[in-house]
Write a protein that holds these residues in place. Sequence first.
Motif, short mmCIF file in Angstrom:
data_model
loop_
_atom_site.label_atom_id
_atom_site.label_comp_id
_atom_site.label_asym_id
_atom_site.label_seq_id
_atom_site.Cartn_x
_atom_site.Cartn_y
_atom_site.Cartn_z
N GLN A 187 0.83 -1.20 0.00
CA GLN A 187 0.00 0.00 0.00
C GLN A 187 0.87 1.25 0.00
OE1 GLN A 187 -2.33 -1.10 3.45
NE2 GLN A 187 -4.17 -1.35 2.20
N HIS A 188 1.94 1.22 0.75
CA HIS A 188 2.87 2.34 0.75
C HIS A 188 3.45 2.54 -0.65
CE1 HIS A 188 7.20 3.74 1.47
NE2 HIS A 188 6.44 4.81 1.52
N GLN A 189 3.76 1.47 -1.33
CA GLN A 189 4.30 1.56 -2.69
C GLN A 189 3.29 2.16 -3.66
OE1 GLN A 189 6.02 -2.20 -3.95
NE2 GLN A 189 6.92 -2.49 -1.93
N VAL A 190 2.00 1.87 -3.44
CA VAL A 190 0.96 2.49 -4.27
C VAL A 190 0.99 4.01 -4.09
CG1 VAL A 190 -1.54 2.78 -4.58
CG2 VAL A 190 -0.56 0.49 -4.41
N LEU A 191 1.05 4.46 -2.85
CA LEU A 191 1.08 5.90 -2.58
C LEU A 191 2.27 6.56 -3.27
CD1 LEU A 191 0.16 6.05 1.24
CD2 LEU A 191 -1.36 6.04 -0.75
N LEU A 192 3.41 5.92 -3.17
CA LEU A 192 4.61 6.46 -3.81
C LEU A 192 4.48 6.43 -5.33
CD1 LEU A 192 7.35 7.67 -3.22
CD2 LEU A 192 8.29 5.36 -3.14
N ALA A 193 3.89 5.36 -5.88
CA ALA A 193 3.70 5.28 -7.33
C ALA A 193 2.79 6.39 -7.84
CB ALA A 193 3.14 3.90 -7.71
N VAL A 194 1.82 6.78 -7.03
CA VAL A 194 0.92 7.87 -7.43
C VAL A 194 1.67 9.20 -7.39
CG1 VAL A 194 -1.13 9.19 -6.76
CG2 VAL A 194 -1.20 6.67 -6.74
N MET A 195 2.27 9.52 -6.26
CA MET A 195 2.92 10.84 -6.11
C MET A 195 4.23 10.95 -6.88
SD MET A 195 0.98 12.91 -4.60
CE MET A 195 2.04 14.26 -4.10
N GLY A 196 4.79 9.83 -7.26
CA GLY A 196 6.06 9.85 -7.99
C GLY A 196 5.91 10.05 -9.49
N GLN A 197 4.70 10.20 -9.98
CA GLN A 197 4.50 10.39 -11.42
C GLN A 197 5.05 11.76 -11.83
OE1 GLN A 197 3.34 8.07 -13.66
NE2 GLN A 197 3.46 6.77 -11.84
N PRO A 198 5.87 11.79 -12.86
CA PRO A 198 6.44 13.07 -13.29
C PRO A 198 5.37 14.07 -13.74
CG PRO A 198 7.56 11.21 -14.34
CD PRO A 198 6.35 10.67 -13.64
N GLY A 199 5.40 15.24 -13.14
CA GLY A 199 4.55 16.34 -13.58
C GLY A 199 3.09 16.29 -13.17
N ARG A 200 2.70 15.29 -12.37
CA ARG A 200 1.30 15.22 -11.94
C ARG A 200 1.20 14.46 -10.64
NH1 ARG A 200 -0.24 10.05 -14.37
NH2 ARG A 200 1.00 9.76 -16.24
N ASP A 201 0.05 14.57 -10.00
CA ASP A 201 -0.14 13.93 -8.69
C ASP A 201 -1.21 12.84 -8.75
OD1 ASP A 201 -2.32 15.56 -8.99
OD2 ASP A 201 -2.05 16.62 -7.08
N TRP A 202 -1.31 12.15 -9.87
CA TRP A 202 -2.22 11.02 -10.01
C TRP A 202 -1.53 9.99 -10.92
CZ3 TRP A 202 -3.73 9.70 -14.94
CH2 TRP A 202 -3.61 10.68 -15.92
N ALA A 203 -2.06 8.78 -10.87
CA ALA A 203 -1.53 7.70 -11.72
C ALA A 203 -2.68 6.84 -12.21
CB ALA A 203 -0.54 6.84 -10.94
#
Length: 129
Positions: free
Chosen positions: A39-55
């Motif tokens: 679940q933590h990795q999901v949060l990071l995968a979302v916020m880690g997207q270049p130039g946006r805050d969704w995935a």
Amino acid sequence: MTQISKSDYESLLAFRTALRRFLHFTEQGARAVGLTPQQHQVLLAVMGQPGRDWASVGEIAEALQIRHHAAVGLIDRCQQAGVVMREHDPTDRRTVRVSLTDQGKDVLQRLSSANLAELKTLTDLLKGF
């Protein structure tokens, strides 16, 4: 074949040990705030997207190296935990955007702050190799 020196083996072990230590540290941190490491990795995968805050679900699956349907189940559990929300992309209704709730942002901020400090410590340890 290239000859591998004793020093090379020592460097590889130091790196592998540091990597495992970091992973263990991040997994414990996630559990301490009531999340699974995935679940933590999901949060990071979302916020880690270049130039946006969704995935998209596909981007999360790719980041975590899991199948699309496994990512859907994981996102479901994150949504039940109150850390993510879903919405349809306004320009492409086939795409589902996953973004963090305020609670998810707060949790990720706390975890990432601790993880970055731990990563710096481990990086400093590895500089000698």
